[in-house]
Design an enzyme around this catalytic site. Structure first.
Site, short mmCIF file in Angstrom:
data_model
loop_
_atom_site.label_atom_id
_atom_site.label_comp_id
_atom_site.label_asym_id
_atom_site.label_seq_id
_atom_site.Cartn_x
_atom_site.Cartn_y
_atom_site.Cartn_z
N ASP A 209 -6.26 -22.44 -12.34
CA ASP A 209 -4.97 -22.99 -11.92
C ASP A 209 -5.07 -23.43 -10.47
O ASP A 209 -6.02 -23.08 -9.76
CB ASP A 209 -3.87 -21.93 -12.06
N ASP A 211 -3.44 -22.59 -7.00
CA ASP A 211 -2.63 -21.51 -6.44
C ASP A 211 -1.25 -22.07 -6.08
O ASP A 211 -1.02 -23.29 -6.10
CB ASP A 211 -3.35 -20.91 -5.23
#
Length: 287
Positions: A209, A211
Site C-alpha cells: 500500500d 502509507d
C-alpha cells in the site's frame, strides 16, 4: 568449495516455504530463549535451506514481541551463511507502487523496545553497520526476483517503526522527508543481528500500500493490504526459489563472514567462560 546455507525468515503472509524438499522440523533452544516457531530445514535443488515463520504459526506475535535474537541465533546454529528476510511494507515514494517489490540497501531504525545485539553482559563488541545489507546477496536477490517475473526496485531505505499501530500522517510525512522508501516493522533487528552473526543479509520487501501520506488513501486499509500481500507472496516464493538455484556453493567474497574480526573490545581474560560457551557459534573462531 564453500558450503552455503540459505536462511529465509518469512513475514506477514509468508508462513511456509514452497518447494522445500526433504524437510525436517527442528525445535531449538538458544541462549536467548525460544525462537518464534520451529525451523524447517530442507533443500531447494542442491542448496540447503532453512525456513522460519517470524510471527509464528497463525501469526501470533506482534513485531515488538518477536524474539529476534533467538531467531537469528537459531539460524546460526543451523549453519546459515546467507539470510533473506521477507516483509511487507507501505510505500513512502510515489514511484514505488503497491504490488511491487524492493530490495533495500539502507535502514533507519525508529524502534525503541527491542534488544539490538547478542552482546553485552560483560562482553563489548562494536561491528560496522554502515552498509547493513550484503551487496552481493542483494544483487543476486534482485536478479532472482526479476527472473521470477516480478517488478523489483533495487536499493532504497527501509524505515523500521515500532508499531503495532500504523503511522500518523504527520509521522508518515516526516519519514518521507527523511528520504525513506518504505516503512515496516521487522527487518532492522534482523539486519543488525545477521551482521553480528557474520551472515550475508538482504531483505525482500513486498509493497502492499501507500502509507497514509498519500492523497489516494484516507488511511491504511488493512483489507486492501491483505489482498495485495497475498498476490505478492507468490512473487516472493518464486524469487527465493530462483535465488536458491543461483546461490549454489560459490565462495563468499563480500567480507560478511569476517564482520566480527577486530570488533571484540573486552579483554579476553575478563570474559567469563560461561559467556564464551553460550555464544560459541558466534565467537568460536575468535575466542
Amino acid at each position: 568449495m564453500a558450503h552455503n546455507v540459505l536462511g529465509v525468515i518469512g513475514g506477514s503472509g509468508f508462513y511456509q516455504m514452497k518447494g522445500l524438499e526433504k524437510v525436517e522440523q527442528l525445535t531449538l533452544q538458544t541462549p536467548f530463549g525460544e525462537p518464534s516457531d520451529p525451523f524447517y530445514q530442507g533443500r531447494i535443488g542442491d542448496l540447503e535451506v532453512v525456513f522460519l515463520a517470524r510471527h509464528g504459526r497463525g501469526h501470533r506475535l506482534l513485531p515488538s514481541e518477536i524474539n529476534f535474537r533467538a531467531n537469528v541465533f537459531g539460524m546460526k546454529q543451523l549453519g546459515v551463511t546467507h539470510l533473506v528476510s521477507i516483509s511487507t511494507a507501505g510505500s513512502l515514494k510515489e514511484e514505488i507502487h503497491p504490488g511491487e517489490l524492493i530490495v533495500p540497501d539502507q535502514f533507519i531504525d525508529r524502534t525503541f523496545r527491542r534488544p539490538q545485539t547478542f552482546f553485552g553482559d560483560g562482553l563489548v563488541v562494536h561491528v560496522s553497520l554502515a552498509s547493513p545489507v550484503c551487496a552481493d546477496l542483494a544483487r543476486s536477490l534482485v536478479g532472482a526476483t526479476r527472473a521470477g517475473g516480478a517488478l523489483v526496485h533495487e536499493g532504497g531505505t527501509y524505515l523500521c517503526m515500532e508499531g503495532p499501530q500504523f503511522s500518523t500522517r504527520a509521522e508518515s510525512n516526516l519519514y518521507r522527508r527523511f528520504g525513506a522508501s518504505v516503512i515496516s516493522m521487522t527487518a532492522m533487528q534482523e539486519a543488525r543481528l545477521a551482521r553480528e552473526a557474520e551472515m550475508c543479509y538482504a531483505a525482500l520487501v513486498l509493497v502492499t500500500d501507500y502509507d497514509c501520506w498519500h492523497e489516494s488513501v484516507a488511511a491504511v486499509d488493512i483489507a486492501e493490504i491483505l489482498r495485495v500481500m497475498n498476490a505478492n507472496v507468490e512473487k516472493a516464493q518464486k524469487a527465493v526459489s530462483q535465488l536458491a538455484g543461483t546461490l549454489g556453493n560459490r565462495p563468499r567474497s563480500c567480507g560478511c563472514e569476517h564482520a566480527l574480526k577486530g570488533t571484540i573490545i573486552t579483554d579476553r581474560t575478563v570474559i567469563s567462560q560461561e559467556r564464551i560457551d553460550a555464544l560459541r557459534p558466534l565467537l568460536g573462531k575468535y575466542l
